[in-house]
Design a protein around this motif. Structure first.
Motif, PDB file in Angstrom:
ATOM      1  N   HIS A   1     -17.543 -47.671 -10.262  1.00 26.51           N
ATOM      2  CA  HIS A   1     -16.228 -47.546 -10.895  1.00 26.51           C
ATOM      3  C   HIS A   1     -15.258 -48.538 -10.242  1.00 26.51           C
ATOM      4  CE1 HIS A   1     -12.431 -45.704 -12.198  1.00 26.51           C
ATOM      5  NE2 HIS A   1     -13.145 -45.099 -13.146  1.00 26.51           N
ATOM      6  N   PRO A   2     -14.345 -49.132 -11.018  1.00 22.23           N
ATOM      7  CA  PRO A   2     -13.370 -50.065 -10.422  1.00 22.23           C
ATOM      8  C   PRO A   2     -12.582 -49.456  -9.263  1.00 22.23           C
ATOM      9  CG  PRO A   2     -13.312 -50.231 -12.815  1.00 22.23           C
ATOM     10  CD  PRO A   2     -14.229 -49.094 -12.488  1.00 22.23           C
TER      11      PRO A   2
ATOM     12  N   ARG B   1     -12.191 -51.045  -5.513  1.00 27.00           N
ATOM     13  CA  ARG B   1     -10.888 -51.251  -4.868  1.00 27.00           C
ATOM     14  C   ARG B   1     -10.815 -50.496  -3.545  1.00 27.00           C
ATOM     15  NH1 ARG B   1      -5.926 -53.627  -6.092  1.00 27.00           N
ATOM     16  NH2 ARG B   1      -4.830 -53.577  -4.087  1.00 27.00           N
ATOM     17  N   TYR B   2     -11.454 -49.323  -3.467  1.00 31.77           N
ATOM     18  CA  TYR B   2     -11.478 -48.565  -2.215  1.00 31.77           C
ATOM     19  C   TYR B   2     -12.199 -49.360  -1.125  1.00 31.77           C
ATOM     20  CZ  TYR B   2     -12.216 -44.577   0.943  1.00 31.77           C
ATOM     21  OH  TYR B   2     -12.238 -43.720   2.027  1.00 31.77           O
ATOM     22  N   CYS B   3     -13.311 -50.017  -1.487  1.00 34.92           N
ATOM     23  CA  CYS B   3     -14.025 -50.868  -0.528  1.00 34.92           C
ATOM     24  C   CYS B   3     -13.124 -51.992  -0.032  1.00 34.92           C
ATOM     25  CB  CYS B   3     -15.288 -51.449  -1.177  1.00 34.92           C
ATOM     26  SG  CYS B   3     -16.547 -50.240  -1.643  1.00 34.92           S
ATOM     27  N   VAL B   4     -12.379 -52.591  -0.949  1.00 30.53           N
ATOM     28  CA  VAL B   4     -11.477 -53.680  -0.594  1.00 30.53           C
ATOM     29  C   VAL B   4     -10.349 -53.170   0.303  1.00 30.53           C
ATOM     30  CG1 VAL B   4      -9.800 -55.323  -1.513  1.00 30.53           C
ATOM     31  CG2 VAL B   4     -12.019 -55.045  -2.632  1.00 30.53           C
ATOM     32  N   ASP B   5      -9.794 -52.014  -0.052  1.00 27.23           N
ATOM     33  CA  ASP B   5      -8.672 -51.477   0.732  1.00 27.23           C
ATOM     34  C   ASP B   5      -9.097 -51.167   2.165  1.00 27.23           C
ATOM     35  OD1 ASP B   5      -7.023 -51.680  -1.450  1.00 27.23           O
ATOM     36  OD2 ASP B   5      -7.159 -49.567  -2.018  1.00 27.23           O
ATOM     37  N   LEU B   6     -10.297 -50.612   2.338  1.00 27.05           N
ATOM     38  CA  LEU B   6     -10.788 -50.321   3.685  1.00 27.05           C
ATOM     39  C   LEU B   6     -10.946 -51.606   4.492  1.00 27.05           C
ATOM     40  CD1 LEU B   6     -13.518 -47.579   3.037  1.00 27.05           C
ATOM     41  CD2 LEU B   6     -11.350 -47.271   4.239  1.00 27.05           C
ATOM     42  N   THR B   7     -11.537 -52.606   3.868  1.00 29.48           N
ATOM     43  CA  THR B   7     -11.774 -53.861   4.572  1.00 29.48           C
ATOM     44  C   THR B   7     -10.460 -54.567   4.909  1.00 29.48           C
ATOM     45  OG1 THR B   7     -13.881 -54.074   3.408  1.00 29.48           O
ATOM     46  CG2 THR B   7     -13.020 -56.042   4.483  1.00 29.48           C
TER      47      THR B   7
ATOM     48  N   ARG C   1     -28.364 -40.234  -7.872  1.00 28.71           N
ATOM     49  CA  ARG C   1     -27.176 -40.392  -8.709  1.00 28.71           C
ATOM     50  C   ARG C   1     -27.125 -41.788  -9.310  1.00 28.71           C
ATOM     51  NH1 ARG C   1     -23.315 -40.697  -5.366  1.00 28.71           N
ATOM     52  NH2 ARG C   1     -24.282 -39.975  -3.427  1.00 28.71           N
ATOM     53  N   GLU C   2     -26.463 -41.901 -10.467  1.00 26.84           N
ATOM     54  CA  GLU C   2     -26.294 -43.195 -11.108  1.00 26.84           C
ATOM     55  C   GLU C   2     -24.884 -43.743 -10.921  1.00 26.84           C
ATOM     56  OE1 GLU C   2     -25.210 -41.811 -15.630  1.00 26.84           O
ATOM     57  OE2 GLU C   2     -27.323 -42.006 -15.094  1.00 26.84           O
ATOM     58  N   PHE C   3     -24.148 -43.193  -9.972  1.00 26.37           N
ATOM     59  CA  PHE C   3     -22.786 -43.643  -9.701  1.00 26.37           C
ATOM     60  C   PHE C   3     -22.488 -43.464  -8.217  1.00 26.37           C
ATOM     61  CE2 PHE C   3     -22.709 -39.181 -10.741  1.00 26.37           C
ATOM     62  CZ  PHE C   3     -21.861 -38.617  -9.807  1.00 26.37           C
ATOM     63  N   VAL C   4     -21.526 -44.226  -7.718  1.00 23.65           N
ATOM     64  CA  VAL C   4     -21.142 -44.195  -6.309  1.00 23.65           C
ATOM     65  C   VAL C   4     -19.921 -43.309  -6.144  1.00 23.65           C
ATOM     66  CG1 VAL C   4     -20.484 -45.592  -4.305  1.00 23.65           C
ATOM     67  CG2 VAL C   4     -22.002 -46.550  -6.051  1.00 23.65           C
ATOM     68  N   ARG C   5     -19.922 -42.491  -5.089  1.00 21.84           N
ATOM     69  CA  ARG C   5     -18.788 -41.620  -4.783  1.00 21.84           C
ATOM     70  C   ARG C   5     -18.044 -42.162  -3.554  1.00 21.84           C
ATOM     71  NH1 ARG C   5     -21.962 -35.897  -4.814  1.00 21.84           N
ATOM     72  NH2 ARG C   5     -22.440 -36.706  -2.736  1.00 21.84           N
ATOM     73  N   PRO C   6     -16.770 -41.792  -3.419  1.00 21.83           N
ATOM     74  CA  PRO C   6     -16.031 -42.210  -2.215  1.00 21.83           C
ATOM     75  C   PRO C   6     -16.701 -41.762  -0.923  1.00 21.83           C
ATOM     76  CG  PRO C   6     -14.517 -41.375  -3.874  1.00 21.83           C
ATOM     77  CD  PRO C   6     -15.893 -41.107  -4.387  1.00 21.83           C
ATOM     78  N   ASP C   7     -17.345 -40.589  -0.934  1.00 18.84           N
ATOM     79  CA  ASP C   7     -18.018 -40.108   0.273  1.00 18.84           C
ATOM     80  C   ASP C   7     -19.134 -41.051   0.720  1.00 18.84           C
ATOM     81  OD1 ASP C   7     -16.373 -37.969   0.473  1.00 18.84           O
ATOM     82  OD2 ASP C   7     -17.790 -36.492  -0.331  1.00 18.84           O
ATOM     83  N   ASP C   8     -19.790 -41.716  -0.238  1.00 15.28           N
ATOM     84  CA  ASP C   8     -20.817 -42.695   0.126  1.00 15.28           C
ATOM     85  C   ASP C   8     -20.203 -43.820   0.954  1.00 15.28           C
ATOM     86  OD1 ASP C   8     -22.826 -41.358  -1.367  1.00 15.28           O
ATOM     87  OD2 ASP C   8     -22.148 -42.340  -3.203  1.00 15.28           O
ATOM     88  N   ILE C   9     -19.038 -44.287   0.541  1.00 14.06           N
ATOM     89  CA  ILE C   9     -18.379 -45.396   1.232  1.00 14.06           C
ATOM     90  C   ILE C   9     -17.882 -44.948   2.606  1.00 14.06           C
ATOM     91  CG2 ILE C   9     -16.583 -47.138   1.059  1.00 14.06           C
ATOM     92  CD1 ILE C   9     -18.826 -47.292  -1.076  1.00 14.06           C
ATOM     93  N   LYS C  10     -17.318 -43.760   2.686  1.00 10.62           N
ATOM     94  CA  LYS C  10     -16.818 -43.257   3.969  1.00 10.62           C
ATOM     95  C   LYS C  10     -17.963 -43.086   4.965  1.00 10.62           C
ATOM     96  CE  LYS C  10     -13.707 -39.909   3.682  1.00 10.62           C
ATOM     97  NZ  LYS C  10     -13.040 -38.671   3.208  1.00 10.62           N
TER      98      LYS C  10
ATOM     99  N   PRO D   1      -5.917 -44.248   1.533  1.00 10.90           N
ATOM    100  CA  PRO D   1      -6.036 -43.210   0.495  1.00 10.90           C
ATOM    101  C   PRO D   1      -7.384 -43.278  -0.222  1.00 10.90           C
ATOM    102  CG  PRO D   1      -3.925 -44.341   0.346  1.00 10.90           C
ATOM    103  CD  PRO D   1      -4.750 -45.123   1.331  1.00 10.90           C
ATOM    104  N   VAL D   2      -7.956 -42.106  -0.448  1.00 10.84           N
ATOM    105  CA  VAL D   2      -9.242 -42.008  -1.136  1.00 10.84           C
ATOM    106  C   VAL D   2      -8.987 -41.921  -2.639  1.00 10.84           C
ATOM    107  CG1 VAL D   2     -11.365 -40.659  -1.386  1.00 10.84           C
ATOM    108  CG2 VAL D   2     -10.237 -40.847   0.855  1.00 10.84           C
ATOM    109  N   PRO D   3      -9.722 -42.679  -3.441  1.00  9.02           N
ATOM    110  CA  PRO D   3      -9.520 -42.615  -4.893  1.00  9.02           C
ATOM    111  C   PRO D   3      -9.918 -41.251  -5.439  1.00  9.02           C
ATOM    112  CG  PRO D   3     -11.471 -43.913  -4.382  1.00  9.02           C
ATOM    113  CD  PRO D   3     -10.778 -43.648  -3.074  1.00  9.02           C
ATOM    114  N   PRO D   4      -9.464 -40.894  -6.633  1.00  9.69           N
ATOM    115  CA  PRO D   4      -9.856 -39.625  -7.251  1.00  9.69           C
ATOM    116  C   PRO D   4     -11.378 -39.530  -7.365  1.00  9.69           C
ATOM    117  CG  PRO D   4      -8.102 -40.670  -8.495  1.00  9.69           C
ATOM    118  CD  PRO D   4      -8.562 -41.675  -7.489  1.00  9.69           C
ATOM    119  N   THR D   5     -11.865 -38.305  -7.480  1.00  5.73           N
ATOM    120  CA  THR D   5     -13.318 -38.116  -7.598  1.00  5.73           C
ATOM    121  C   THR D   5     -13.861 -38.899  -8.778  1.00  5.73           C
ATOM    122  OG1 THR D   5     -13.105 -35.895  -6.707  1.00  5.73           O
ATOM    123  CG2 THR D   5     -15.151 -36.420  -7.880  1.00  5.73           C
TER     124      THR D   5
END
Length: 321
Positions: free
Chosen positions: A222-223, A227-233, A267-276, A312-316
């Motif tokens: 998901h976009p 963006r969450y990956c970019v914001d963390l970096t 899963r066929e999608f990435v969740r914020p928890d995966d990135i964290k 900030p973590v994006p919505p689920t």
């Protein structure tokens, strides 16, 4: 999605095979497997005797890859890694003799024991999947991955990896000491084997691994996750005690590894928890800290954990519509 379920099942069988000989390293081994599924390279860094080499060798065996082990030493030359031209008396010509890097998975054991010149011989291979010797380029086999080990507490006869080479590793993993029960199980496993050597049977082969890697590329992102990956970096570039933050390769590493973890989870999608979950192993080794940070005992891992807690973590994010 049947394809993703097969990835999860395949990953579970690979991890189960590795766990037959590797004890108490479930999380690092799973992230290492996900890194290979994402097309990356792995650096295991921790004190000696924790089974880093065993984990790398077992993972290579379970993946069914051609495997070479390179014991790095201070007197090793670049040609010892890439190969070199040798004289062939029968033809009177110089022919190229490939080095150990021409394999499916290269284990560079104690990589910080060899000189920067030899370390740099791996840079082109890790980034471009080829080596150049005397002006001629030679493609490496596909898949090609590097798993390296490093001991952070030894300084006698070692050479710190330059930032450019650290950046080529998608993750840097710390193994840590096992729990008391796990350490006892290591002893009992050795008694049961009645020999030092261990063996892990192949679960898949190189061709199957390429298919799995291709399937991982189809995982939805998901976009907001991108963006969450970019914001963390980007947050690492302005964090306190950081002289140089993570590059865009860090953002890409978060995204690619997040997809592989999602696939291993079925899963066929990435969740914020995966990135964290992977923020520390993907980003911490890409930071250059200030002298004040070293003086105060601040670690890169602490800085990344602080960044994760502040961004900030994006919505689920769920499956694609």
């Amino acid at each position: 999605m049947t394809q993703d379920i097969s990835i999860a099942e395949t990953g579970a069988r690979i991890l189960a095979a590795v766990r037959t000989v590797v004890v108490g390293m479930d999380d690092p081994v799973e992230i290492a497997l996900a890194t290979i599924l994402a097309g990356g390279h792995v650096l295991f860094e921790d004190v000696p005797g924790l089974g880093k080499t065993l984990a790398a060798r077992s993972l290579a065996s379970a993946l069914g890859l051609d495997f070479r082990r390179l014991q790095c030493t201070p007197d090793m030359l670049p040609g010892d890694v890439t190969g070199s031209y040798v004289y062939a008396p029968d033809t009177g010509e110089f022919v190229f003799r490939p080095g150990p890097i021409f394999t499916g998975l290269l284990l560079a054991d104690e990589i910080n024991r060899t000189t920067p010149k030899t370390q740099s011989a791996m840079l082109e291979a890790m980034a471009e999947r080829q080596v150049t010797v005397e002006g001629n380029s030679f493609a490496l086999p596909a898949p090609f991955h590097v798993i390296a080990t490093s001991n952070p507490i030894e300084y006698e006869g070692t050479y710190a990896l330059p930032e450019a080479q650290l950046d080529r590793f998608m993750v840097r993993l710390s193994v840590g000491y096992p729990e008391a029960d796990g350490e006892a199980q290591i002893l009992l496993n050795r008694v049961a084997r009645q020999q030092e050597a261990t063996h892990v049977a192949p679960v898949i082969d190189a061709a199957h691994l390429l298919e799995v890697q291709k399937a991982v590329e189809a995982i939805h992102v998901h976009p907001d996750i991108a963006r969450y990956c970019v914001d963390l970096t980007r947050a690492t570039r302005h964090a306190q005690n950081v002289a140089v933050g993570a590059s865009p390769r860090g953002s890409l590493g978060l995204l690619l590894l997040g997809r592989a973890l999602a696939a291993l989870d079925g899963r066929e999608f990435v969740r914020p928890d995966d990135i964290k979950r992977i923020a520390v192993p993907v980003l911490a080794h890409r930071l250059t800290l200030t002298p004040q940070a070293w003086a105060q005992g601040v670690s890169a891992e602490q800085i990344i954990r602080n960044v994760v807690g502040q961004v900030p973590v994006p919505p689920t994010v769920g499956a694609p519509a």
